[in-house]
Write a protein that holds these residues in place. Structure first.
Motif, PDB file in Angstrom:
ATOM      1  N   GLU A  55       0.830  -1.199   0.000  1.00 46.88           N
ATOM      2  CA  GLU A  55       0.000   0.000   0.000  1.00 46.88           C
ATOM      3  C   GLU A  55       0.866   1.252   0.000  1.00 46.88           C
ATOM      4  O   GLU A  55       1.987   1.258   0.490  1.00 46.88           O
ATOM      5  CB  GLU A  55      -0.874   0.032   1.256  1.00 46.88           C
ATOM      6  N   LEU A  56       0.299   2.325  -0.516  1.00 49.10           N
ATOM      7  CA  LEU A  56       0.971   3.612  -0.577  1.00 49.10           C
ATOM      8  C   LEU A  56       0.415   4.507   0.535  1.00 49.10           C
ATOM      9  O   LEU A  56      -0.793   4.698   0.644  1.00 49.10           O
ATOM     10  CB  LEU A  56       0.718   4.241  -1.950  1.00 49.10           C
ATOM     11  N   TRP A  57       1.314   5.018   1.376  1.00 48.09           N
ATOM     12  CA  TRP A  57       0.946   5.891   2.482  1.00 48.09           C
ATOM     13  C   TRP A  57       1.770   7.173   2.383  1.00 48.09           C
ATOM     14  O   TRP A  57       2.948   7.140   2.056  1.00 48.09           O
ATOM     15  CB  TRP A  57       1.222   5.220   3.820  1.00 48.09           C
ATOM     16  N   PHE A  58       1.139   8.308   2.687  1.00 50.72           N
ATOM     17  CA  PHE A  58       1.804   9.615   2.657  1.00 50.72           C
ATOM     18  C   PHE A  58       1.891  10.155   4.076  1.00 50.72           C
ATOM     19  O   PHE A  58       0.878  10.242   4.779  1.00 50.72           O
ATOM     20  CB  PHE A  58       1.030  10.584   1.758  1.00 50.72           C
ATOM     21  N   HIS A  59       3.087  10.524   4.528  1.00 52.58           N
ATOM     22  CA  HIS A  59       3.294  11.027   5.887  1.00 52.58           C
ATOM     23  C   HIS A  59       2.972  12.520   5.922  1.00 52.58           C
ATOM     24  O   HIS A  59       3.851  13.370   6.029  1.00 52.58           O
ATOM     25  CB  HIS A  59       4.733  10.745   6.337  1.00 52.58           C
ATOM     26  N   GLU A  60       1.686  12.810   5.887  1.00 44.66           N
ATOM     27  CA  GLU A  60       1.217  14.201   5.782  1.00 44.66           C
ATOM     28  C   GLU A  60       1.565  15.034   7.011  1.00 44.66           C
ATOM     29  O   GLU A  60       1.957  16.193   6.901  1.00 44.66           O
ATOM     30  CB  GLU A  60      -0.296  14.217   5.564  1.00 44.66           C
ATOM     31  N   HIS A  61       1.412  14.485   8.198  1.00 48.18           N
ATOM     32  CA  HIS A  61       1.676  15.228   9.429  1.00 48.18           C
ATOM     33  C   HIS A  61       3.052  14.861   9.982  1.00 48.18           C
ATOM     34  O   HIS A  61       3.227  14.616  11.175  1.00 48.18           O
ATOM     35  CB  HIS A  61       0.582  14.951  10.460  1.00 48.18           C
ATOM     36  N   GLY A  62       4.037  14.846   9.120  1.00 49.13           N
ATOM     37  CA  GLY A  62       5.398  14.486   9.498  1.00 49.13           C
ATOM     38  C   GLY A  62       6.370  15.019   8.475  1.00 49.13           C
ATOM     39  O   GLY A  62       6.303  16.181   8.099  1.00 49.13           O
ATOM     40  N   ASP A  63       7.213  14.152   7.954  1.00 55.12           N
ATOM     41  CA  ASP A  63       8.244  14.594   7.013  1.00 55.12           C
ATOM     42  C   ASP A  63       7.779  14.618   5.561  1.00 55.12           C
ATOM     43  O   ASP A  63       8.549  14.892   4.670  1.00 55.12           O
ATOM     44  CB  ASP A  63       9.508  13.741   7.156  1.00 55.12           C
ATOM     45  N   ARG A  64       6.491  14.334   5.328  1.00 54.88           N
ATOM     46  CA  ARG A  64       5.857  14.407   4.005  1.00 54.88           C
ATOM     47  C   ARG A  64       6.482  13.414   3.014  1.00 54.88           C
ATOM     48  O   ARG A  64       6.538  13.646   1.818  1.00 54.88           O
ATOM     49  CB  ARG A  64       5.866  15.831   3.467  1.00 54.88           C
TER      50      ARG A  64
END
Length: 88
Positions: A55-64
């Motif tokens: 799966e693809l996950w985006f660390h939006e509330h972190g290092d992006r």
């Protein structure tokens, strides 16, 4: 659920945005003769597997960063997580 970020260690999944199947990284060639059909399949036809899934996950509330997470969709156990730019 905790996601083992390869650079930052264990992170809460609420810091991330789930974006679906990691095969989205393999975008079809727009110049191929069957590009409309390939893009239709790319955009609308998705598997919904029970078991291991990349799966693809985006660390939006972190290092992006973008991560490819291998997860068991039945148990939610995370097998691995790696930076998306390093996968192929």
């Amino acid at each position: 659920m905790l996601i083992p970020h390869p650079l930052l260690g264990m992170r809460d999944s609420q810091e991330f945005v789930y974006l679906g199947d990691a095969r989205l990284l393999d975008r079809p060639d727009w110049a191929s003769p069957d590009a409309p059909e390939l893009f239709y399949e790319y955009a609308y036809l998705r598997d919904n597997p029970a078991g291991l899934h990349r799966e693809l996950w985006f660390h939006e509330h972190g290092d992006r960063s973008w991560l490819v997470v291998t997860r068991n969709t039945v148990t939610h156990e995370i097998i691995s997580a790696e930076l998306a730019r390093k996968t192929k």
